[in-house]
Design an enzyme around this catalytic site. Sequence first.
Site, mmCIF file in Angstrom:
data_model
loop_
_atom_site.group_PDB
_atom_site.id
_atom_site.type_symbol
_atom_site.label_atom_id
_atom_site.label_comp_id
_atom_site.label_asym_id
_atom_site.label_seq_id
_atom_site.Cartn_x
_atom_site.Cartn_y
_atom_site.Cartn_z
ATOM 1 N N TRP A 101 0.909 -1.129 -0.137
ATOM 2 C CA TRP A 101 -0.035 -0.022 -0.040
ATOM 3 C C TRP A 101 0.750 1.443 0.134
ATOM 4 O O TRP A 101 0.617 2.162 -0.740
ATOM 5 C CB TRP A 101 -1.048 -0.021 1.211
ATOM 6 C CG TRP A 101 -2.215 -1.273 1.060
ATOM 7 C CD1 TRP A 101 -2.409 -2.037 2.098
ATOM 8 C CD2 TRP A 101 -3.059 -1.149 -0.129
ATOM 9 N NE1 TRP A 101 -3.203 -2.953 1.185
ATOM 10 C CE2 TRP A 101 -3.797 -2.374 0.179
ATOM 11 C CE3 TRP A 101 -3.260 -0.618 -1.187
ATOM 12 C CZ2 TRP A 101 -5.003 -3.123 -0.777
ATOM 13 C CZ3 TRP A 101 -4.065 -0.981 -2.189
ATOM 14 C CH2 TRP A 101 -4.998 -2.031 -1.668
ATOM 15 N N ASP A 168 -1.940 6.496 6.312
ATOM 16 C CA ASP A 168 -2.994 5.802 5.821
ATOM 17 C C ASP A 168 -3.357 4.722 7.241
ATOM 18 O O ASP A 168 -2.422 3.832 7.530
ATOM 19 C CB ASP A 168 -2.396 4.871 4.669
ATOM 20 C CG ASP A 168 -3.368 4.022 4.017
ATOM 21 O OD1 ASP A 168 -4.449 3.618 4.718
ATOM 22 O OD2 ASP A 168 -3.015 3.287 3.094
ATOM 23 N N LYS A 192 -12.728 -1.857 6.337
ATOM 24 C CA LYS A 192 -12.011 -2.753 7.366
ATOM 25 C C LYS A 192 -12.476 -2.569 8.814
ATOM 26 O O LYS A 192 -13.123 -3.256 9.300
ATOM 27 C CB LYS A 192 -10.690 -2.438 7.035
ATOM 28 C CG LYS A 192 -10.009 -3.046 6.080
ATOM 29 C CD LYS A 192 -8.806 -2.458 5.256
ATOM 30 C CE LYS A 192 -8.753 -3.282 3.896
ATOM 31 N NZ LYS A 192 -7.957 -2.533 2.953
HETATM 32 C C1 LIG Z 1 -7.348 -1.907 2.176
HETATM 33 C C2 LIG Z 1 -6.162 -0.893 2.045
HETATM 34 C C3 LIG Z 1 -6.317 0.288 0.959
HETATM 35 C C4 LIG Z 1 -6.953 0.329 -0.211
HETATM 36 O O1 LIG Z 1 -8.250 0.676 0.284
HETATM 37 P P1 LIG Z 1 -9.310 1.049 -1.041
HETATM 38 O O2 LIG Z 1 -10.366 1.596 -0.167
HETATM 39 O O3 LIG Z 1 -9.623 -0.189 -1.455
HETATM 40 O O4 LIG Z 1 -8.761 1.838 -1.952
HETATM 41 C C5 LIG Z 1 -5.069 1.135 1.311
HETATM 42 N N1 LIG Z 1 -4.397 1.031 2.220
HETATM 43 C C6 LIG Z 1 -4.387 -0.005 3.268
HETATM 44 C C7 LIG Z 1 -3.380 0.295 4.481
HETATM 45 C C8 LIG Z 1 -5.375 -0.996 3.091
HETATM 46 O O5 LIG Z 1 -5.598 -1.786 4.079
#
Ligand SMILES: *Cc1c(COP(=O)(O)O)cnc(C)c1O
Length: 359
Positions: A101, A168, A192
């Site tokens: 990511w 993030d 999540k």
């Molecule tokens: C799942 C995830 C993403 C991607 O998320 P989307 O909503 O599908 O764009 C980005 N960063 C992390 C740390 C993730 O776990």
Amino acid sequence: MPPINLNPGPAILPKSVLTKLSSSVINYNGSGLSLLEISHRSDAFIEIIDHVRLLTKKLLNLNDDYQVLCLQGGASLQFSQIPMNFLGTNDTACYCNNGIWGEKAIKAASLYGNVHLASSSKDKDHTYIPKELDIHDSAKYLHITTNNTVEGTQWHTTPPIRIPIIADMSSDILSMQRDFNQFALIYAGAQKNIGVAGATLVILNTKVLKQVPPSERLFPDLLHYTKQIEANSLLNTPPTFAIYACLLTLQWIEQQGGITAIESINEKKATMVYDALDNCNTFDCRVHKADRSKMNIVFYLKQESLMPSFLTFCKNNHIVGIKGHSTKGGCRISLYNALPIEDVEKLCNILHDFHKQQQ
Ligand SMILES: *Cc1c(COP(=O)(O)O)cnc(C)c1O
């Protein structure tokens, strides 16, 4: 036996949230209308989105400098939206590369300005988090991924640096205490730990945002943080249902006793699983102990050829979503907030049983 849901995302939701969500589809709050058929400009929806902003600030203990936005495009669009707003063409931003990511965030940012690598764990297959960072004093911000969902590593502390930190937090927001006021911007896809796919939470320190000089860059209003703040995230039709799912999940977290209470359960859950894996030499946990994630536990079978029979064993025991990310192989156990500790107990017993079977 109901399945034990270890899906990495979209992921498990509290049962009470699902019940309320489903009844809102038929009749929202006794209005006789479905939540899916009311305007995003209606009082009923404005109340929902305002409540999401307030409750997020309350649960994360954010001071009045912060604004909460409910946007679209997932965490992935933030990879571009952040440099679009914060990084001039000749500016530099620091990025930590601790997994796929973070790597995607780096790739997106390089289209807008200069990226300086503050650290990388690529040398050891991202099984640890380097704490020594190489920071440019003139950099506009440092970007980190607090929890590496695919690799199973996590920042347990916040790096003590002077430039603004952007994080993030897609897979560990609301799962543990941090000083959230140390961050210039926090973002997370909702699917999540906050709700369902479709909504992305972006939490901004407006003081830092105001220091960004006006940009020559042309980009859509929808991707302009300041314009979204002014419009209360309602520049266009937002994902109303997904935002309501966020509200119900935030309320559930509050009912559990807030982040402190959730964190202590999450500690127990993670300890139980790591102990089970460490105590059975059938399994192989490669992540450095100090950097192990409490949300996503990545492991392998010492004897790789056992993988198919392990997956069948899990399936027969009603475990869903344990297969690792396609780029990593192996297995992954996602322990998001909504996964009950009783399910983690059952899971640990199943891991033990498989191990015994191999003896
Ligand atoms: C799942 C995830 C993403 C991607 O998320 P989307 O909503 O599908 O764009 C980005 N960063 C992390 C740390 C993730 O776990």
